[in-house]
Write a protein that holds these residues in place. Structure first.
Motif, PDB file in Angstrom:
ATOM      1  N   THR A  33       0.805  -1.211   0.000  1.00 47.64           N
ATOM      2  CA  THR A  33       0.000   0.000   0.000  1.00 47.64           C
ATOM      3  C   THR A  33       0.838   1.260   0.000  1.00 47.64           C
ATOM      4  O   THR A  33       0.568   2.174  -0.733  1.00 47.64           O
ATOM      5  N   LEU A  34       1.850   1.294   0.859  1.00 55.38           N
ATOM      6  CA  LEU A  34       2.559   2.549   1.030  1.00 55.38           C
ATOM      7  C   LEU A  34       3.694   2.733   0.039  1.00 55.38           C
ATOM      8  O   LEU A  34       3.848   3.791  -0.521  1.00 55.38           O
ATOM      9  N   TYR A  74      -6.166   1.578  -0.797  1.00 53.40           N
ATOM     10  CA  TYR A  74      -4.927   2.037  -1.428  1.00 53.40           C
ATOM     11  C   TYR A  74      -4.899   3.541  -1.636  1.00 53.40           C
ATOM     12  O   TYR A  74      -3.852   4.120  -1.853  1.00 53.40           O
ATOM     13  N   LYS A  75      -6.059   4.175  -1.617  1.00 55.49           N
ATOM     14  CA  LYS A  75      -6.037   5.634  -1.625  1.00 55.49           C
ATOM     15  C   LYS A  75      -7.325   6.188  -1.046  1.00 55.49           C
ATOM     16  O   LYS A  75      -8.360   5.518  -1.036  1.00 55.49           O
ATOM     17  N   THR A  94      -5.754  12.339   2.990  1.00 54.57           N
ATOM     18  CA  THR A  94      -5.174  11.379   2.052  1.00 54.57           C
ATOM     19  C   THR A  94      -4.219  10.444   2.766  1.00 54.57           C
ATOM     20  O   THR A  94      -3.965   9.337   2.317  1.00 54.57           O
ATOM     21  N   ILE A  97      -4.264   6.263   5.010  1.00 57.44           N
ATOM     22  CA  ILE A  97      -3.725   4.920   4.797  1.00 57.44           C
ATOM     23  C   ILE A  97      -2.492   4.679   5.666  1.00 57.44           C
ATOM     24  O   ILE A  97      -2.157   3.555   6.004  1.00 57.44           O
ATOM     25  N   PHE A 630       3.521   7.421   6.193  1.00 55.87           N
ATOM     26  CA  PHE A 630       3.147   7.931   4.875  1.00 55.87           C
ATOM     27  C   PHE A 630       3.215   9.452   4.855  1.00 55.87           C
ATOM     28  O   PHE A 630       3.791  10.047   3.956  1.00 55.87           O
TER      29      PHE A 630
ATOM     30  N   TYR C  24       0.705  13.775  -1.614  1.00 53.07           N
ATOM     31  CA  TYR C  24       0.209  12.518  -1.071  1.00 53.07           C
ATOM     32  C   TYR C  24      -0.799  11.851  -1.995  1.00 53.07           C
ATOM     33  O   TYR C  24      -0.815  10.634  -2.149  1.00 53.07           O
ATOM     34  N   SER C  28      -0.472   8.050  -3.523  1.00 52.15           N
ATOM     35  CA  SER C  28      -1.475   6.986  -3.418  1.00 52.15           C
ATOM     36  C   SER C  28      -1.907   6.512  -4.792  1.00 52.15           C
ATOM     37  O   SER C  28      -1.999   5.319  -5.046  1.00 52.15           O
ATOM     38  N   GLU C  29      -2.199   7.471  -5.665  1.00 50.68           N
ATOM     39  CA  GLU C  29      -2.751   7.127  -6.969  1.00 50.68           C
ATOM     40  C   GLU C  29      -1.769   6.326  -7.797  1.00 50.68           C
ATOM     41  O   GLU C  29      -2.144   5.367  -8.468  1.00 50.68           O
TER      42      GLU C  29
END
Lengths: 739, 330, 188
Positions: A33-34, A74-75, A94, A97, A630, C24, C28-29
């Motif tokens: 994910t990160l 994931y986002k 955002t 996560i 993150f 950010y 993520s995207e």
């Protein structure tokens, strides 16, 4: 039981990593994910879904869209349906996560044990932990009465616990952010206009032509729609004026930045009132028709000429006149913004009243670009369980504690005080990192922590408070749970929002609604909650003509936009004792305080010391994000630094980028060093550091030892005797160079 | 005049460009050095072959068309050193499994594309030349295909050697051109860099040939080296002056190189440039070779070529590193 | 026949607050690896106390029309995608890093997987008619995706009457990112 005599009883326990999420379980999730695969998602609609909920990184509670793929978020983007996001989102949102997949998360309930003179935590089952908690609370209530139990809370999930405690007969609730943050702002407005400033604040920024800010640092605090409105305002021609000892991001957009001396806002605003009245620039008609106390106000401010204020505030008199005149010229499409954290000294309430008064003087109430009052969604109240009779409705000793239908019944520092007086024996802490949260400063807080008989901490991460608790209950993050409907806040478009889980709770963490239900059951309280939180939400939504199923689709219910502006000839009504805007507050007078704001000189820094100012970074929310890898990856987020004027730096021999320790006026030295930032952006008599760093709990593997703690340097606090808020800005630091 | 201060806060996260460009380490300077020598060797050996064959000028033959030992070893070393250099280039690639992508297209605007093809084009003729000059040794092996190739090369020797000399120049010069096309890196952005690398390659190659040539051939290579060195001195001078007299980016970058206190392996660029490259690598060898030519014999004659080689290596390292540690074109 | 797109951005620095939501959101995207970023935020303050000026910018690859990275790429991995953007084909990238050296904006990085990487202007989104991740999230609407071939000329109307600049224009790259200067008055 030998409580209170054992000085090591509440020694700080470092939670063994066995009890935390742990690297093994997390690494696969974090890795994917990160750090990412480096490939953008091409959009296979198959296993991807979007869940609408609302964020928990701050009180704005923006609508979010959590994008889930293969069971992982994931986002997170802004919800296009929610009026507080309009599809946009701030960096913290955002970064959710990073919170849910934090490898240091609490994974199991923990119970403190003493073995051979040392305190440790042992893993416990939920049943064990809840049973112990319920037993202890029950015993303490039986022995000392329900007023011996208090709940400290911060975070939206508290509602279930509040409901449970009220059904149990406990009604001591305190939210630290009232004390040191927004308490004065609520009360200042209520005393003047009869209603709160609101969250979001009722200022029609996007249609305004001239907005004055005192110390508010939008951009560094990221209130989604406030920033959206300021941007829209700028595009439409909004001119901004900022009074701030520091050249903040918002000051960077101002047509005028006035580097005001800290602690002198009231003098400045009195001088502005003086100019408005002396030069007949105020809205006479509006004032006559809708306000009371003008004469008392004038009597107070007539001495505060711009010349006198110039000496106090260090801003030239002609600048003060210019701002006041321009303010009046753009009125009623001009406003002074109330800000949010408004308790700096003990006169925060009066300071906010000054702001409210300035707005009233130019008659911008319910005018485009002025002060407006939003409406709430008409959501029927939830039926609640029968509460036993409370000894008192409000426990705060402060006469003007709050006029809002209280979600809190006392100030958090009063919880500390009452604990030290043996009145409170048990704390239930929901999402509050007590040692790092300013209530009376770290020392007093730790004293109280040591004294309390029983401490339960409900949290997501191993924040410092969990190291002092008797029982630690791991709640899952906001992305993994249902919470109560967010329907009580007035806004441009009245709304109700739903928080729903995007993924299942991880490890052995549970949602607050379930924890509260388990506790209610154990305490023998029946019928407090529905069988499931979904049932409760569905029932409530059905009373509003919707349903849980329906609401899950977009996460919001919307009503017609608030009709914001005054109609010609409309008679305004205010919920104040006089029914009008109280320039002189009758309630303050009755309670024995000054009816009109007075300027009080605040202590100066000793020689070689500088007033320590604090604030935020846009990607952080203090404790909630301190360990978020993150978010903290960016070089601007990794640590805080101390802003020092170049002349001051020269005096102390400081170079940009060097690390120093800070020492405050009481001799407290910061545990960790902080980086020096030599900058033109701050006055010579103040320094600035962002709050929320310098964590000392090793289990916060990222946050540990990063930056320095602002909280630690607070030794001096002043209490606003009217409402019980606590000011901490009379703390001064000097520099200790590394050997 | 009061100084205006600018404060920049950036969230940029990129170890490749922060605090400065950091993409090429030792692989590239080493390749440039070996490539320069390989190119220089090819130029020198092919020209010497032509001079001997066509005009009878040059050191004595071994007989049977085999040129002197230095030329034979030089022709052999050229492809070998280039091969080693290309290995370093390959090791520098971040996506090595995709190296074939260089050879499935020609990108006419890219010096690196041209370079990748020149590196390939180099081998066939250079190997043929190496085989030819060592034919006495190879004939003894009596391998059919080898003999055929040697015959073919023998027949076309002039053409092969001429082409090789051009390819040698190409190898020597393209690396400098490759760097000089990066206007975003002000130090490299000089039109004379290609020439500098070529001349440096030739002087290093001549120095190398001095080292492995028999004593009677040494003076020739010493003379070639000395000439190459003084041309190199002139070209370096133009390089430096061109930089210093250029706009802020270029003069700043040049000063960063020749006057900077930025460190490389414990010493400042300034010390490396003036002390090691200029003094030890150019001026002292030039002086020593001048003395040789004037008839003054030095007790340790091989000092000069070793210094030249060191200088050539250091020059490559300095330029590749200093070009990256200076800020981007503003 | 649909007109060919020529994507770029118009970035209004007057309203940008340097919050980094764009950074950010992009991470993520696009699954940007840890330690790297495709876009970044700059806060520039000039002057001496108390006369100070500030500009906030969200920067990324400029998707130049005369991109030195494309000129320089030996394999055609970096190429003009025909929609106004510059893209990278990872399977044609050898990792030679010439494009990193070529870029005067220092916009590229080496993805730990081996290939050169940079802002792709969220091509996978814009080709579906969506905004880029950064534009979608930006709470101040500082970031705007534009199509310079758009007959409605939204890009031009956004910039009309304002002081607009491009970064390092003297480099000759003809970048596709247009910046509305923070020195413009509100309501300009």
């Amino acid at each position: 039981m030998s409580h209170g005599q054992d000085l090591n009883r509440r020694d700080f326990i470092k939670i063994s990593s066995l009890f935390l999420a742990g690297s093994a379980a997390m690494s696969s999730q974090i890795g994917q994910t990160l750090t990412g695969g480096g490939t953008a998602f091409a959009g296979n609609a198959g296993d991807e879904r979007v869940v609408y909920s609302f964020c928990e990184h701050c009180f704005w509670r923006c609508g979010i869209a959590a994008h889930v793929r293969d069971g992982k978020i994931y986002k997170i983007t802004g919800s296009e349906h929610h009026p507080l996001s309009n599809g946009k989102l701030c960096p913290r949102g955002t970064g959710g996560i990073g919170q849910i997949y934090d490898p240091d998360r609490l994974a199991h309930p923990l119970i403190r044990e003493r073995k051979g003179g040392k305190s440790t935590y042992r893993k416990a089952t939920w049943d064990e932990a809840i049973t112990l908690t319920a037993e202890k609370l029950y015993q303490i209530k039986e022995k000392y009465g329900p007023q011996a139990i208090a709940m400290l809370h911060h975070g939206y999930g508290y509602t279930f616990f509040k409901e449970m405690f009220k059904s149990f007969g406990v009604n001591k609730f305190a939210k630290p952010s009232f004390d040191f943050c927004c308490g004065p702002r609520h009360q200042g407005y209520i005393l003047t206009y009869g209603h709160s400033a609101g969250t979001p604040e009722g200022i029609d920024i996007e249609n305004s032509k001239y907005v004055i800010f005192f110390g508010t640092h939008y951009g560094e605090n990221m209130h989604n729609t406030a920033v959206q409105e300021i941007s829209e305002g700028i595009r439409r021609g909004l001119k901004i004026v900022v009074f701030d000892p520091r050249f903040s991001t918002l000051a960077g957009k101002a047509e005028k930045w006035l580097p005001i001396k800290a602690g002198t806002d009231i003098a400045m605003m009195q001088a502005m009132m003086n100019v408005l009245i002396t030069e007949n620039l105020y809205d006479k008609e509006f004032v006559e028709e809708n306000t009371v106390g003008f004469d008392e106000l004038w009597a107070e401010v007539r001495e505060m000429t711009p010349e006198k204020a110039a000496e106090i505030t260090d801003i030239p008199a002609e600048d003060i006149r210019e701002v006041a005149r321009r303010f009046a010229s753009y009125a009623p499409s001009a406003a002074v913004h109330p800000g949010r954290r408004t308790q700096w000294y003990a006169d925060g309430t009066q300071r906010v009243r000054c702001i409210a008064i300035l707005n009233a003087l130019v008659g911008n109430y319910k005018m485009p670009g002025g002060v407006v009052k939003y409406e709430k969604y008409k959501l029927p109240k939830a039926p609640h369980h029968h509460y036993p009779a409370f000894e008192k409705e409000i426990w705060s000793q402060y006469p003007l504690f709050t006029d809002i239908k209280p979600s809190n019944t006392m100030a958090s520092h009063e919880v500390m005080q009452q604990t030290l007086n043996d009145e409170i024996k048990a704390w239930f802490v929901y999402g509050v990192n007590v040692p790092e949260t300013i209530t009376l400063g770290r020392t007093a807080t730790l004293e109280a922590i040591n004294k309390v008989d029983f401490l339960v901490a409900v949290d997501t991460l191993p924040m410092e408070v969990t190291g002092y608790a008797d029982v630690v209950l791991p709640e899952c993050t906001y992305l993994e749970r249902y919470d109560d409907l967010d329907g009580g806040r007035p806004y441009r478009t009245p709304f109700v929002a739903l928080r729903q889980p995007a993924v299942e709770p991880m490890f052995d963490s549970k949602p607050g609604n379930e924890i509260a239900r388990m506790m209610a059951d154990k305490l023998g309280l029946h019928g407090v909650f529905e069988d499931s939180v979904e049932e409760y939400l569905d029932k409530r939504l059905k009373t509003a003509g919707s349903s849980l199923e329906e609401m899950k689709k977009t996460g919001v219910l919307l009503a017609e936009p608030t009709d914001l502006y005054r109609k010609p000839g409309e008679k305004l009504k205010f919920k104040t004792p006089s029914g009008k805007i109280e320039l002189a507050s009758s309630k303050m007078k009755e309670a024995g305080f000054s009816a009109v704001p007075k300027y009080i000189k605040h202590p100066e820094a000793p020689e070689g010391y500088y007033r320590i100012l604090t604030g935020r970074k846009p990607m952080l929310t203090f404790g909630r994000t301190a360990n978020n890898r993150f978010l903290n990856e960016l070089p601007t987020a990794r640590e805080n630094d101390i802003w020092v004027n170049p002349e001051v730096a020269k005096q102390h021999g400081l170079t940009n980028g060097e690390y120093v320790h800070l020492k405050n006026q009481a001799g407290v030295v910061s545990d960790y060093p902080i980086k020096v930032k030599v900058t033109e952006r701050i006055r010579k008599d103040a320094v600035y550091m962002v709050h929320g760093y310098g964590h000392y709990f090793k289990k916060l593997k990222w946050a540990y030892k990063r930056g320095a703690s602002h909280n630690q340097l607070i030794s001096q606090t002043e209490i606003d005797k009217a409402i019980g808020a606590v000011g901490f800005q009379n703390n001064f630091v000097t520099f200790i160079k590394e050997a | 005049m009061t100084e205006m201060t600018t404060e920049i806060i950036s969230t940029k996260l990129n170890p490749n460009v922060l605090p400065h460009l950091h993409i090429w380490e030792w692989h590239i300077p080493l390749y440039l050095f070996l490539g320069g020598i390989a190119g220089g060797l090819l130029v020198i050996t092919s020209i010497m072959i032509i001079l001997k064959r066509k005009f009878g000028i040059g050191p004595k033959d071994e007989g049977d068309g085999c040129p002197c030992l230095a030329v034979r070893i030089g022709s052999l070393l050229s492809p070998v050193l280039l091969g080693i250099g290309m290995l370093f280039l390959f090791l520098d690639l971040a996506h090595p499994l995709y190296v074939w992508a260089f050879y499935t297209t020609i990108q006419p605007t890219s010096p690196m594309s041209a370079g990748s093809w020149i590196l390939i084009a180099f081998f066939p003729l250079a190997v043929l030349q190496a085989m030819l000059v060592n034919k006495k040794f190879l004939r003894e092996r009596n391998i059919g295909i080898v003999n055929k190739l040697i015959d073919w090369t023998e027949d076309h020797l002039t053409l092969v050697a001429l082409i090789n000399s051009q390819i040698g120049v190409g190898i020597g010069i393209y690396t400098g051109i490759l760097l000089s096309f990066f206007y975003a890196r002000p130090l490299w952005s000089s039109s004379i860099l290609g020439m500098l690398f070529l001349v440096s390659g030739i002087s290093s190659a001549a120095a190398l040939m001095m080292l492995f040539s028999p004593d009677d051939e040494k003076p020739l290579y010493s003379k070639i080296d000395a000439n190459a060195l003084w041309i190199e001195l002139v070209v370096v001078g133009l390089f430096v002056l061109g930089g210093i007299t250029g706009p802020a980016n270029n003069s700043g970058a040049m000063m960063h190189l020749i006057g900077g206190d930025y460190q490389m392996a414990g010493m400042s660029y300034m010390v490396w440039f003036w002390g090691v490259f200029m003094a030890l690598g150019l001026l002292i060898p030039l002086f020593l070779e001048f003395l040789e030519a004037a008839g003054v014999h030095i007790k340790f004659p091989l000092v000069a070529p070793v210094l030249v080689l060191i200088g050539g290596l250091v020059l490559r390292f300095l330029i590749v590193f200093a070009g990256q540690t200076y800020h981007t074109f503003m | 026949m649909a007109k060919q797109k020529n994507f770029g951005m118009v970035i209004d620095t007057r309203v940008c607050v340097a919050c980094s939501a764009c950074v950010y959101a992009c991470k993520s995207e696009n699954g940007v690896p840890e330690g790297y970023c495709r876009d970044w935020v700059v806060q520039e303050t000039d002057g001496t106390y108390p006369k100070l000026r500030m500009e906030n910018r969200s920067e990324r690859c400029q998707h130049c029309e005369h991109a030195p990275c494309v000129t320089y790429c030996p394999t055609g991995a970096s190429h003009y995608a025909g929609d106004g953007t510059v893209q990278i084909k990872p399977h044609r990238c050898t990792g030679c890093k010439a494009c990193l050296a070529a870029c005067p904006y220092d916009a590229r990085f080496v993805n730990p997987r081996g290939y050169a990487d940079k802002c792709s202007l969220c091509q996978h989104r814009i080709e579906k008619g969506l905004d880029t991740a950064c534009v979608s999230v930006c709470p101040t609407s500082s970031l705007n995706l534009v199509d310079f071939n758009d007959p409605e000329g939204k890009a031009v109307s956004m910039m009309n009457g304002k002081e607009v600049y491009r970064q390092k224009e003297h480099a000759g790259t003809s970048p596709s990112l247009y910046w509305i200067s923070a020195s413009n008055k509100p309501g300009a």
